[in-house]
Design a protein around this motif. Sequence first.
Motif, PDB file in Angstrom:
ATOM      1  N   UNK A  43     -24.342 118.488 -12.422  1.00 33.87           N
ATOM      2  CA  UNK A  43     -25.460 119.385 -12.689  1.00 33.87           C
ATOM      3  C   UNK A  43     -26.711 118.591 -13.078  1.00 33.87           C
ATOM      4  N   UNK A  44     -26.528 117.618 -13.964  1.00 34.72           N
ATOM      5  CA  UNK A  44     -27.679 116.814 -14.393  1.00 34.72           C
ATOM      6  C   UNK A  44     -28.182 115.942 -13.248  1.00 34.72           C
ATOM      7  N   UNK A  45     -27.267 115.482 -12.407  1.00 34.11           N
ATOM      8  CA  UNK A  45     -27.714 114.717 -11.228  1.00 34.11           C
ATOM      9  C   UNK A  45     -28.533 115.599 -10.291  1.00 34.11           C
ATOM     10  N   UNK A  46     -28.114 116.842 -10.187  1.00 34.99           N
ATOM     11  CA  UNK A  46     -28.902 117.776  -9.360  1.00 34.99           C
ATOM     12  C   UNK A  46     -30.292 117.977  -9.959  1.00 34.99           C
ATOM     13  N   UNK A  47     -30.325 118.108 -11.280  1.00 33.68           N
ATOM     14  CA  UNK A  47     -31.627 118.276 -11.935  1.00 33.68           C
ATOM     15  C   UNK A  47     -32.510 117.063 -11.678  1.00 33.68           C
ATOM     16  N   UNK A  52     -27.118 117.276  -4.161  1.00 34.41           N
ATOM     17  CA  UNK A  52     -27.366 118.625  -3.654  1.00 34.41           C
ATOM     18  C   UNK A  52     -26.401 119.619  -4.288  1.00 34.41           C
ATOM     19  N   UNK A  53     -26.606 120.862  -3.946  1.00 37.98           N
ATOM     20  CA  UNK A  53     -25.660 121.890  -4.366  1.00 37.98           C
ATOM     21  C   UNK A  53     -26.163 122.676  -5.560  1.00 37.98           C
ATOM     22  N   UNK A  54     -25.502 123.795  -5.797  1.00 38.22           N
ATOM     23  CA  UNK A  54     -25.915 124.698  -6.868  1.00 38.22           C
ATOM     24  C   UNK A  54     -25.311 124.241  -8.193  1.00 38.22           C
TER      25      UNK A  54
END
Lengths: 630, 630
Positions: A43-47, A52-54
Amino acid sequence: MRSLPFDQIKLSDAFWGRWHKVLVETTLPTQFDQLEQTGRLANLERAAGKRDGDFEGLWFNDSDVYKFVEACAYGLGMQRDAKVQAHYDRCVEIIQAAQQPDGYINSFFQVRFPDLKWRNLHLMHEMYCGGHLIEAGVAAYECLGDRRLLDVSTRFADHVSSVFGPDKRLGYCGHEEIELALIRLAGATGEEKYRESARWMVESRGHRPSPFAAELHDAEAVSAWPVQGCHFTTDGTLGGPYDGQYAQDHAPIRQHDSVVGHAVRAMYLYIAAAELCDEDDVELQSALIRAWQSLTARRMYITGGIGPSSSNEGFTTDFDLPNLTAYAETCASCGLVFWGSKMLEMTGDGDYVDVMERALFNGALSGISLSGDRYFYTNPLESRGGNERTPWFGCACCPPNIARLIGSISKYLVSVSDDAFYVHTPASLEATPSFGGVPVTLKIDADYPWSGKYRVTVEPTEPVQFKLKLRIPAWSGEVEIDFPKCDEPANYESGYAVYDRVWKAGDALTVDLGMEPSWVEADPRVKDCLGRVALTNGPLVYACEEQDLGYAPQLFSADTEAPIEQKKSKALGGVSMLSATGLAYVESPADELFTAAGTADLVESQATCIPYFAWCNRGTTNMQVWLRRM
Amino acid sequence: MRSLPFDQIKLSDAFWGRWHKVLVETTLPTQFDQLEQTGRLANLERAAGKRDGDFEGLWFNDSDVYKFVEACAYGLGMQRDAKVQAHYDRCVEIIQAAQQPDGYINSFFQVRFPDLKWRNLHLMHEMYCGGHLIEAGVAAYECLGDRRLLDVSTRFADHVSSVFGPDKRLGYCGHEEIELALIRLAGATGEEKYRESARWMVESRGHRPSPFAAELHDAEAVSAWPVQGCHFTTDGTLGGPYDGQYAQDHAPIRQHDSVVGHAVRAMYLYIAAAELCDEDDVELQSALIRAWQSLTARRMYITGGIGPSSSNEGFTTDFDLPNLTAYAETCASCGLVFWGSKMLEMTGDGDYVDVMERALFNGALSGISLSGDRYFYTNPLESRGGNERTPWFGCACCPPNIARLIGSISKYLVSVSDDAFYVHTPASLEATPSFGGVPVTLKIDADYPWSGKYRVTVEPTEPVQFKLKLRIPAWSGEVEIDFPKCDEPANYESGYAVYDRVWKAGDALTVDLGMEPSWVEADPRVKDCLGRVALTNGPLVYACEEQDLGYAPQLFSADTEAPIEQKKSKALGGVSMLSATGLAYVESPADELFTAAGTADLVESQATCIPYFAWCNRGTTNMQVWLRRM
């Protein structure tokens, strides 16, 4: 009174040493694996735009990463470990990358709802997560000298202050945490503004109109939240009118009379309030003492478990303490230890340590397996076989919370003030404070909680005057202090035996706190404990498990007049077991469910009991703390 | 063995007379008002095309109207009453009008989903509602000679048979009821086909593949139901794999070993199965006896309450009988009375009456206030003040169920066979059966359940031989039968004292069942009753309320060796109160929640107890059935 800096205290304790070894070797590595496998790091990598991804999981899951980092900082501060260091660094780098240029950080909002930030403070835990970030940043700085997360923390705190404040928007978090974190940040940075920001949040809470009430009418945001149909409405229950109790928003802090609502939230609020309480602020001090009294005299399990109800994860009514269905969240007992330490610092009264030890050695430590990789979220005082620790949770607040408590335990064992050294909870350790510029080495040799006897050796580099304050627990029987080189008896004040003298190299004393196994009963207003007794020894509450008994402990009734045998065992990580005498119903197949009173057979029996914290480490089982009394 | 026709029995009993007066004067009129106010009658009017608007309430609400009509039929059969007659007629006319020409009737589907009939038998209760319609039709015919609903019933039953049957679609209802109703319909009409239809449904149940499983995949229908997110998935819990237990679809009836799932459903299934069991059908008989044993020896409260859990409104595991949270639905205890009566008829064994009385005089009657207009849905065996009867429920199955049980009570007190008259439960009444064509008047004078003494007078129109069978309850102490004109002692068989002789006018005997207050304990495997005793007197279980005690009964512990005083009271509709001796904790404000064992004060105390069925008629209160034992 204050904790010693981490570099002035070195633990060599058997009990806590075992837990620290488990922490570094098992707890932290397995928690890191969970953070990875459950998408919390992703999640933090997405931020950060690196994946990618939800968003995955619950909206407050960043906080688990932060608490893990905080626990790593404590662990690495005590013991170098390449694996934990690598996990820690990996987390720090991801967190750094995830922070926005404006200081905001919350992967749920950054990934899924970038336009809905700060739209629901009550439900959405943005400040709560940020608070744990700040605690991690402070711990990393204090234990390891690593400024990276401290800088992330100050940027986040400054961002919060740019949005909320006395001359800006009124706002505080539904789940308290950032308040106490901002106070720690002020301490670490010397920036009083963070402390003042915390004070504003604590003092703003509970007035009307509540900022939370308006959030309900923010239709666009409300329809977006993933919490439809769950219990996190504004008052913690579905559909009811807003009373604020769930999140301690029911009344201004200075008017609090009793602890209400979500237990962990309440603890975190009071930690901050106690830290903010100035010496001459009698009004706030009284409110805090009222709340403490309401908790510890009417709403606390003997294990230091608090918050009996699953429906609000919190408090119900006075003396409502069901054993089988006790919620008693691990985090809440951790929170009680933290709050107790702040009340202790505020008042200097050793009675607070009695409650801290109750929570620490029982309701908090039961939250983690002896192996260090399985956890209880709830800590019932009776089981009929349906309870089992698990490696992780969807809402995983407890695992890293107990980890950071174990990691930082030395903060709670001894304290210093300008002219005193306090021994609250005996443990083998070496402390190196200074008094009047004179470095002193204080060495404690203890076998707590298994024995109430310990030895203190004082080695100042030159003779120096200070007070040595040795806590005398409420459970102490006959206390004996042997101090051959000292003619004066100790003074007793606020729960401590005090030696105020000029200390010289080689001064040494031994203390015997008079720890004896004893039966305890509850206030008769606790209906679930009527006719029942619990076995204790010093700070430890004991539990009876079917494995030791050969039959369900509910069948046993204790003879409180008979002697209690004590036996040191290597089982369960090394514990003292207690054996009680009593009578047991014989479970025999019968055709009739109901028969004339006196039909069932009773036999004499010995019940071996183990410390409550060690229960359920040999498989699921019938267990009972409050045994029936013969 | 069979019940007497309603016109061959006339009650003059003090206990049941009071309930019948309340039924006709209060219960039925207030229930009619509820049916009107909650849209239940309006729904049927909508189905009849006589009213606009959407269906109101729960999808099975028609059944409440039918059960109300059934209760009215019993009430009017005993006692003319213009108001009840008008209510009854109004309902009958609406029901007649609502029925479709093809025989179908269910206002939920007719009004809201006319195209989705019979698409989900598991959830949607169409046959269940129809079953209650049939029971109402039969009762109206048998008590009042009114054929109107009987005709509606046969048309409905024929419609069901046109859709479902051995050579048609496989189908039975998720909530059993229609099976027992079809058997009653066969009895009233002489049409064996209804009985065979019931047999097919009972025997088809529990095989694989279950017809219920397929219904889950009927997407159009599933999305239409108003039960998304409630617990009525196919197995009674959300998300789990289908195991059929919730609706007794887990195994064919002949393989049943224990009662499982929803308690009321289980009772209704077993009523039908017992009725269908041929004398030489050992397999089915054994299954029924196994199920009965599992219920009454392992899964029943002392009050005859059954189904401890709210989550499935039903059964959990053996000996799991928590008192404070007992679900013990009023309907389930009514169902246990009904099932017991069928087991009694099947076996002739008086032991079944012990259980029937347990359920009738305790767990069922507690479901209605002494005033007759307020109801308990659940019947816990301990209260801490949170329980209160209410005038109605959204799911209002219980109020008309207890009403029809009270209205039809004479069916369960005495029975006849071709050559015997049975007194199961003493009550003042006059029965007028015939034996070998000779009319006999049997008069019973009793004061049950307050006294175990009663008198039977036999007045045949001419001397005639038959057996008089007088039940000897399991709780009986020393039984004495005084029969001056008879030299022979009674034979004892299957729980009855039997006089097989030629009866002459003026024959009379008195029976003393040896009813004495006594303390009862539970099988030690019932963990929630360990160390506890319940006070009983004959069929009555007693409860201790704070109003009589002056303090919470949980504080009291009973001395089971001390004498129990009995006192007749005019309070609570006229009850026998019992007074026990014991010790009570003194609730005194203390600073400490936990203290050394033996700190709390205990004082001698007398605890006045009232019959459980009468509890909570003086406001909410602390109450306890299972008192701690000294």
